[in-house]
Design an enzyme around this catalytic site. Sequence first.
Site, PDB file in Angstrom:
ATOM      1  CB  CYS A 168      38.903 -40.389  -2.474  1.00 58.20           C
ATOM      2  SG  CYS A 168      38.315 -42.083  -2.330  1.00 58.20           S
ATOM      3  CG  ASP A 169      42.620 -34.839  -3.541  1.00 58.96           C
ATOM      4  OD1 ASP A 169      42.248 -34.136  -2.579  1.00 58.96           O
ATOM      5  OD2 ASP A 169      43.012 -34.355  -4.630  1.00 58.96           O
ATOM      6  CB  SER A 170      38.164 -35.688  -7.115  1.00 56.21           C
ATOM      7  OG  SER A 170      37.733 -36.980  -6.792  1.00 56.21           O
TER       8      SER A 170
END
Length: 223
Positions: free
Chosen positions: A88-90
Site C-alpha cells: 500500500c501507499d498513501s
Amino acid sequence: MRFVLASASPARLAVLRAAGVDPDVVVSGVDEEAVTAALSDPTPAELVTALARAKAEDVAGRVSSGDTADPTAAADTPATTDTVVVGCDSMLFIGGELVGKPGTVDVARARWRNMAGGTGELLTGHAVVRLRNGDVVARAEGTRATTVRFSTPSAEELDAYLATGEPLAVAGAFTLDGLGGWFVEGVDGDPSSVIGISLPLTRRLLAEVGVSVPHLWSESAPR
C-alpha cells in the site's frame, strides 16, 4: 494461506489484526523517489498505485527467494506455501498538490496551515500479488480515495501535536486513528483507507486473485 503485509506501518497492521488477519510483515526496500521519477506525468491515483505495486512486487520477490526481514518466518514457511502479498501507499491530495510524509516540523506546520478548516482527498494505492510454489500466479491493484474534512486546531494545539512527532511520519501530516483524530471533523468514504489500508478494496482485490477473506482469518478472530 500465508498473508504478507509489505509495509512497516503499525496502523495498517492494526487495521488488519482488528479485522481478523494476523499477517507476516516484510518491509520493502523500494526507492520511492526513483519509482516516482520513472513515471511520466502520473495522475495522483497512478502514482500511489505505482508505489504500492513496486512495494508488493519487491516483497513478493524476496518472499519467493526466502530473503525476508524475518528469517525465522521464512525458514518456517515451505516453498510450496500459497502466499498473498499486499502493498500500500498513501498520499494526500490537497490544494492541487499531492503530499506524503512531511518529515520535519516546519513542513508539517505549513501543511496544517493549508489543511485547517478545509478538505483533502486521501488516496491509498493497493497492490496484491499471489504466489504459489514461489511463482507469481495472479496480480490485482486499485486505488481508494476518501475525502477528509479537517477542523482548525488552535496554535497551542498545533504546537503540541507537532511536538509529539506523530504528524511528521504519516501521509498528509495527520492520523485518523491517533492523536490527529482530534482535528478531523469527518470523512466521506472509507475510514480504513484513511488509516492506510482499505478493507473493502483489499477484499475485492483478494477476490480477483482467488482468495476469500474468511480463509485469512486467524484462529484468534471472533467467530
